[in-house]
Design an enzyme around this catalytic site. Structure first.
Site, PDB file in Angstrom:
ATOM      1  N   SER A 176       0.822  -1.212   0.000  1.00 39.48           N
ATOM      2  CA  SER A 176       0.000   0.000   0.000  1.00 39.48           C
ATOM      3  C   SER A 176       0.847   1.249   0.000  1.00 39.48           C
ATOM      4  O   SER A 176       0.320   2.358  -0.092  1.00 39.48           O
ATOM      5  CB  SER A 176      -0.918   0.000   1.228  1.00 39.48           C
ATOM      6  OG  SER A 176      -0.147  -0.096   2.419  1.00 39.48           O
TER       7      SER A 176
ATOM      8  N   HIS B 148      -2.266  -3.618  -5.269  1.00 37.32           N
ATOM      9  CA  HIS B 148      -2.732  -3.170  -3.962  1.00 37.32           C
ATOM     10  C   HIS B 148      -4.214  -3.496  -3.803  1.00 37.32           C
ATOM     11  O   HIS B 148      -5.083  -2.807  -4.332  1.00 37.32           O
ATOM     12  CB  HIS B 148      -2.501  -1.663  -3.815  1.00 37.32           C
ATOM     13  CG  HIS B 148      -2.982  -1.111  -2.508  1.00 37.32           C
ATOM     14  ND1 HIS B 148      -3.385   0.195  -2.347  1.00 37.32           N
ATOM     15  CD2 HIS B 148      -3.144  -1.705  -1.291  1.00 37.32           C
ATOM     16  CE1 HIS B 148      -3.766   0.395  -1.104  1.00 37.32           C
ATOM     17  NE2 HIS B 148      -3.638  -0.746  -0.445  1.00 37.32           N
TER      18      HIS B 148
ATOM     19  N   ASN C 257      -3.912   5.876  -1.290  1.00 38.53           N
ATOM     20  CA  ASN C 257      -3.304   6.282  -0.025  1.00 38.53           C
ATOM     21  C   ASN C 257      -2.651   7.652  -0.084  1.00 38.53           C
ATOM     22  O   ASN C 257      -2.529   8.323   0.941  1.00 38.53           O
ATOM     23  CB  ASN C 257      -2.293   5.230   0.441  1.00 38.53           C
ATOM     24  CG  ASN C 257      -2.976   4.073   1.138  1.00 38.53           C
ATOM     25  OD1 ASN C 257      -4.027   4.233   1.738  1.00 38.53           O
ATOM     26  ND2 ASN C 257      -2.392   2.896   1.052  1.00 38.53           N
TER      27      ASN C 257
ATOM     28  N   GLU D 235      -5.378  -1.513  -7.030  1.00 30.23           N
ATOM     29  CA  GLU D 235      -4.469  -0.579  -7.688  1.00 30.23           C
ATOM     30  C   GLU D 235      -3.346  -1.385  -8.329  1.00 30.23           C
ATOM     31  O   GLU D 235      -2.729  -2.223  -7.676  1.00 30.23           O
ATOM     32  CB  GLU D 235      -3.886   0.412  -6.683  1.00 30.23           C
ATOM     33  CG  GLU D 235      -4.867   1.455  -6.219  1.00 30.23           C
ATOM     34  CD  GLU D 235      -4.217   2.479  -5.312  1.00 30.23           C
ATOM     35  OE1 GLU D 235      -4.255   3.665  -5.647  1.00 30.23           O
ATOM     36  OE2 GLU D 235      -3.674   2.090  -4.257  1.00 30.23           O
TER      37      GLU D 235
END
Length: 288
Positions: free
Chosen positions: A123, A144, A195, A156
């Site tokens: 992440s 991710h 993130n 992701e």
């Protein structure tokens, strides 16, 4: 055979993310071999997957026969060498750059298929830092997944400067057509898309609570009732895991040196004190 060409799947790690990835693959009809560090980890992983499937049965989302079939498609091993015949290996171990790089170096020496793809479920860590541990960085990609993997629709997808277009295409085909997820692509930057946006928001909520500007309850109520968020930032932080968030924030800060990414002292002290959120029973809230 599917569009990706992957029929022999390996997963390394069976914590929250690894178990969710393994279960989602098995629900899609794929045979999965899960490599863990010990028999104790294997039992914990098996219980975690069984618990998830049992909840699906109780909620009427899965028949008992399907539950048994899914479990039958998941095998555990404590020998990393057992992954030698895998075509696609997804790593889901601790969010630690050195640990991931060491694992990829071992997988590079173990996996026989010269066309095998290695995916790191990270992440926050740039993919290049783990791909460089292998002799085939063109076959390393970042995937991710989001927790809980069985419910969250997004993955992701990112790669390093060496990742081959074919690696992207095969991975995206498997993730979308077999696992049933949606994909967004991101450049190889710490935090990727989600993130990089989410972590500053969560850190800001923590700083607000730390300063006494508002209580955790009022901060969360403001964002759920005032902005229609399904969950407030501090309860979300508890669900993600405060230790995980601290590591992600550290990775983002080291990459960009922007103060908005830095973990506030409150978060660091909570992690040092073992208050990790829902998984430890206490974070910004208490959990039974």
């Amino acid at each position: 055979m599917n569009d990706s060409g992957f029929t022999r799947i390996g997963v390394v790690g069976c914590g929250l993310m690894g178990s969710g990835i393994a279960e989602t693959c098995a629900r899609s009809g794929v045979e999965v071999l899960v490599a863990v560090s010990s028999e104790r980890s294997a039992e914990a992983g098996r219980r975690r997957i069984e618990g998830s499937l049992n909840r699906a049965v109780v909620k009427g989302r899965m028949a008992q026969a399907e539950r048994s079939s899914v479990l039958g498609r998941i095998t555990f091993t404590t020998e990393l060498e057992a992954l030698a015949d895998r075509q696609f290996v997804l790593e889901a171990i601790v969010e630690d750059e050195r640990a991931k790089a060491d694992l990829f170096a071992r997988l590079d020496a173990i996996v026989d298929d010269p066309d095998a793809v290695f995916a790191t479920n990270t992440s926050s860590l740039p993919v290049m830092r783990v791909a460089g541990a292998t002799g085939r960085p063109q076959q390393v990609v970042g995937t991710h997944f989001f927790n809980p993997v069985t419910a969250m629709p997004l993955v992701e997808l990112t790669g390093c400067v060496h990742t081959a277009p074919e690696t992207f295409e095969r991975t995206e085909a498997f993730v979308t057509k077999i696992m049933g997820k949606e994909v967004v692509r991101s450049p190889d930057r710490a935090g990727f898309v989600v993130n990089a946006l989410l972590v500053p928001y969560l850190m800001s909520a923590m700083r607000m609570a730390e300063a006494g500007f508002a209580t955790p309850e009022d901060i969360d109520r403001g964002m759920t009732l005032g902005c229609a968020h399904p969950m407030g930032p501090l309860r979300l932080a508890d669900m993600i895991g405060l230790d995980t968030l601290a590591r992600v924030a550290d990775g983002l800060y080291n990459e960009f040196r922007e103060p908005l990414y830095a973990a506030p002292p409150l978060l660091l002290r909570m992690v040092e004190g073992g208050l990790l959120g829902k998984k430890s029973g206490r974070g910004f809230y208490r959990y039974e």
